[in-house]
Design an enzyme around this catalytic site. Structure first.
Site, PDB file in Angstrom:
ATOM      1  N   GLU A 144      17.544  36.184  18.634  1.00 12.64           N
ATOM      2  CA  GLU A 144      17.246  35.723  20.165  1.00 12.64           C
ATOM      3  C   GLU A 144      18.149  36.896  20.866  1.00 12.64           C
ATOM      4  OE1 GLU A 144      17.215  35.226  23.128  1.00 12.64           O
ATOM      5  OE2 GLU A 144      17.378  33.063  23.816  1.00 12.64           O
ATOM      6  N   GLU A 153      19.122  43.572  26.899  1.00 13.80           N
ATOM      7  CA  GLU A 153      20.387  43.014  26.320  1.00 13.80           C
ATOM      8  C   GLU A 153      20.621  43.890  24.781  1.00 13.80           C
ATOM      9  OE1 GLU A 153      20.805  38.915  25.627  1.00 13.80           O
ATOM     10  OE2 GLU A 153      20.805  38.546  27.679  1.00 13.80           O
TER      11      GLU A 153
END
Length: 692
Positions: A144, A153
């Site tokens: 995740e 990210e």
């Protein structure tokens, strides 16, 4: 060990050195994290669990051992899901040490220590082999690593490395794939976050129009995504010009490329208009068949399905480099370019020569060269474009300016000096105290003045207020001191009280009968019940049957370290709430006088006039410009029936969460909230305490 940390005080403007404990950064990181929000995201957790169970089953059906690699494990939740679904062993990787320590405790508490190994490393440093961190490569990859933009990210380089070194070829992946969707829209509101619109001023000698310089007008802006809660954007604020189109997808079960590339789709507008904005979001399929899907689609795309509220994943607003007029049914190409961490878009009209058209693709990320997009964030552009707000300032300036006025404006990147000149002030100077050295705002303003033939009409003083000399003012005294006030260093509403400190610093240069605009400010508060925002601070307890209390305690400790006694900034137009009390003025600040030596404090109680859960208090500032003319940075309207609130969309309001939210206490219906608020004039900080 203690560390000295330097910080510029946003309210007083002074440089301070504070002694901080070595845990300070870590506590800030945890306190401001969105871990609680993720654990409260029921839809995400259920879908991940279903996807993990299905992946473990597929591996077992092939007669293989299920070895799981979980990158960015956080609490260890996904690894525990895998272990309870029958995985033989899980390697849970977490680079943030305090988080990895918490994961070890959570895994142990839930009885999975024999099945899960927590590795406190970056995944690119993990080794595989008999003496390595992992005994063998994994055949199930669970991650995740996504943000609102999907790749912000570092998901792509992480997946690329994992496929090369940490997982088997043909492994199962949860999620299996991600798909990015786009829709072309026209929206004056969203476009006002990137462009500066002309400002119309009715002056004595006819209408004046303030236009932005060409370098601002033609600037592509910043490449960074604007991520918002698109579900709070009313459909009246934009017009869809295309259907929803699939832009690109990434299959996480196969080797992933992180190198810069582009994707192109053909569009046919469903109606004519001005193409300005690309709205975007993504879906993730947890299984190869696409039966288990987690979607970020906004309300108008899937109007029948219940929307899951979440703050860790929202929707994206991208600004096209320039506005493009488009016709219904014409052929267009929308191009998405990306590097490892970000995406940007361009729109082209289709041409007969397709190969030549491909050469048009700009793989270079847009760069702001006009400086305006570096100086002002998107809400500030919206604020400068707010005509109603500008009219209030024009109305107030008309009341105070005379033909012999010597006017000094203290605010960052403000239109007030130009308005003051157009409205007849004899001499206008301006100071922009924040970020003087960082982005050279003076060059931007010189360009503004030049574009409007004002070069010799308005003088920029390149000094901080405390260094103002009579020579800067041509030895004249200031008769009108103005400010919005707005300063780029402000985070909380009262940080713009820096204007008061600047006014105090220049007091020797003020005429005895000086007019200060605004003449005063007031701090207001109201008790509210949030529809969803409370979740970011609320403990989780158990998540899908797993005990994550350790995480709750860790967040609570970090909040108690300092943050729980502080308000935090949130743009409340994105986070609906209803008022449980009437708005109340709690402190006033008199700008006609200098900042007093003694603290300003108040205490009292607010009666709760509506039933609901008291999640917290919202605080905001109001600036009183002239008689009967005020501007609010917070509440704009309150419907008395249900207590629904309309907030200033250009400002963040201060939210103070009551301890009952952080502690998850169930309180009987309180009838009032008592408060104590103290403004320390030396530090410029506001301390507050509330009791139900």
């Amino acid at each position: 060990m203690k560390t000295f940390c330097g910080r510029a005080n946003p309210t007083t403007g002074s440089m301070e050195w504070l002694e901080e404990g070595e845990d300070y950064d870590y506590h800030q990181e945890i306190a401001r994290s969105r871990y609680a929000d993720m654990l409260h995201d029921k839809d995400r957790n259920v879908k991940y669990y279903q996807g993990i169970r299905a992946a473990v089953s597929r591996v077992k059906e092939r007669g293989e051992k299920a070895i799981v690699l979980d990158i960015g494990t956080g609490t260890g939740l996904l690894s525990m899901m895998a272990a309870s679904a029958g995985a033989d062993f899980c390697y849970a990787i977490e680079v943030f040490k305090p988080m990895a320590n918490a994961a070890v405790k959570i895994v142990q508490k839930n009885g999975f220590s024999d099945k899960i190994k927590v590795i406190n490393k970056h995944s690119t440093e993990v080794t595989v082999g008999p003496d390595g961190d992992m005994q063998c490569r994994a055949n199930i990859l669970v991650t995740e690593l996504f943000d609102t933009e999907l790749i912000g990210e570092g998901a792509l380089p992480t997946y690329e490395h994992a496929h090369k070194y940490l997982v088997q070829e043909g492994c199962e992946a949860v999620p299996h794939r991600a798909t990015v969707y786009v829709q072309l829209v026209e929206s004056t509101r969203m476009w006002s976050w990137k462009k500066l619109f002309p400002v119309h001023v009715e002056a004595e000698d006819g209408e004046k129009i303030l236009v932005p310089p060409s370098e601002v007008e033609n600037c592509p802006g910043l490449p960074s995504v604007c991520d918002i809660q698109l579900n709070q954007m009313p459909s009246s604020d934009f017009s869809t010009l295309s259907d929803v189109v699939k832009m690109f997808s990434v299959d996480f079960s196969k080797p992933v490329q992180s190198a810069s590339t582009y994707y192109r789709v053909q569009l046919e507008p469903v109606k004519s208009g001005k193409a300005q904005i690309v709205l975007s979001w993504w879906d993730i399929d947890m299984d190869p068949s696409g039966m288990i899907t987690c979607t970020m689609a906004p309300y108008w795309v899937k109007p029948t399905s219940a929307l899951q509220w979440r703050d860790h994943w929202m929707q994206c607003v991208y600004f096209l480099p320039r506005e493009e007029p488009v016709l219904q049914g014409e052929k267009l190409y929308l191009t998405a370019c990306r590097d490892e961490y970000s995406v940007w878009y361009s729109l082209q009209k289709a041409r007969a020569d397709e190969e030549e058209n491909k050469a048009d693709v700009c793989v270079e990320s847009p760069v702001c060269r006009c400086r305006a997009h570096l100086l002002w964030n998107r809400p500030r552009f919206g604020e400068l474009n707010d005509q109603n707000r500008t009219r209030q300032y024009i109305k107030a300036l008309r009341k105070v300016l005379k033909t012999d006025s010597v006017c000094l404006c203290i605010s960052d990147g403000s239109l007030l000096p130009v308005l003051a000149h157009y409205l007849g002030a004899k001499q206008v100077q301006c100071m922009q105290p924040s970020r003087i050295d960082l982005y050279h705002p003076h060059e931007l303003w010189q360009a503004f003045f030049k574009a409007n033939n004002l070069e010799d009409k308005i003088k920029i003083i390149e000094a901080r207020p405390e260094l103002l000399k009579p020579s800067h003012l041509e030895d004249k005294k200031i008769s009108v001191l103005v400010g919005e006030p707005f300063f780029t260093t402000s985070l909380l509403p009262w940080h713009n009280l820096y204007f008061w400190y600047a006014r105090t610093a220049v007091s020797t240069h003020l005429a005895s009968n000086v007019t200060v605009l605004p003449h005063s400010a007031s701090l207001h508060m109201m008790v509210v019940e949030f529809q969803d925002l409370w979740r970011i601070r609320s403990p989780c307890g158990t998540c899908e049957g797993f005990d994550v209390q350790t995480m709750d305690d860790m967040i609570k400790d970090s909040l108690n370290f300092r943050e729980s006694k502080e308000a935090e900034p949130h743009p409340l137009w994105e986070y609906p709430c209803k008022s449980l009390s009437e708005p109340q003025e709690v402190l006033t600040f008199d700008f006609t006088k200098t900042v007093p030596q003694q603290c300003l404090s108040t205490e009292g109680s607010v009666k709760l006039s509506r039933k609901g859960k008291s999640h917290g208090a919202v605080l905001w500032m109001e600036y009183h410009l002239a008689a009967d003319i005020s501007v609010s940075t917070g509440l704009m309207q309150l419907s008395n029936e249900k207590g629904n609130c309309e907030w200033n969309p250009h400002c963040k309001q201060a939210v103070y969460f009551f301890s009952s939210v952080i502690e998850s206490e169930i309180l009987s219906d309180p009838t009032a909230v008592t408060y104590a608020i103290n403004f320390d004039t030396k530090t410029g900080e506001i301390a507050m305490d509330f009791k139900l």
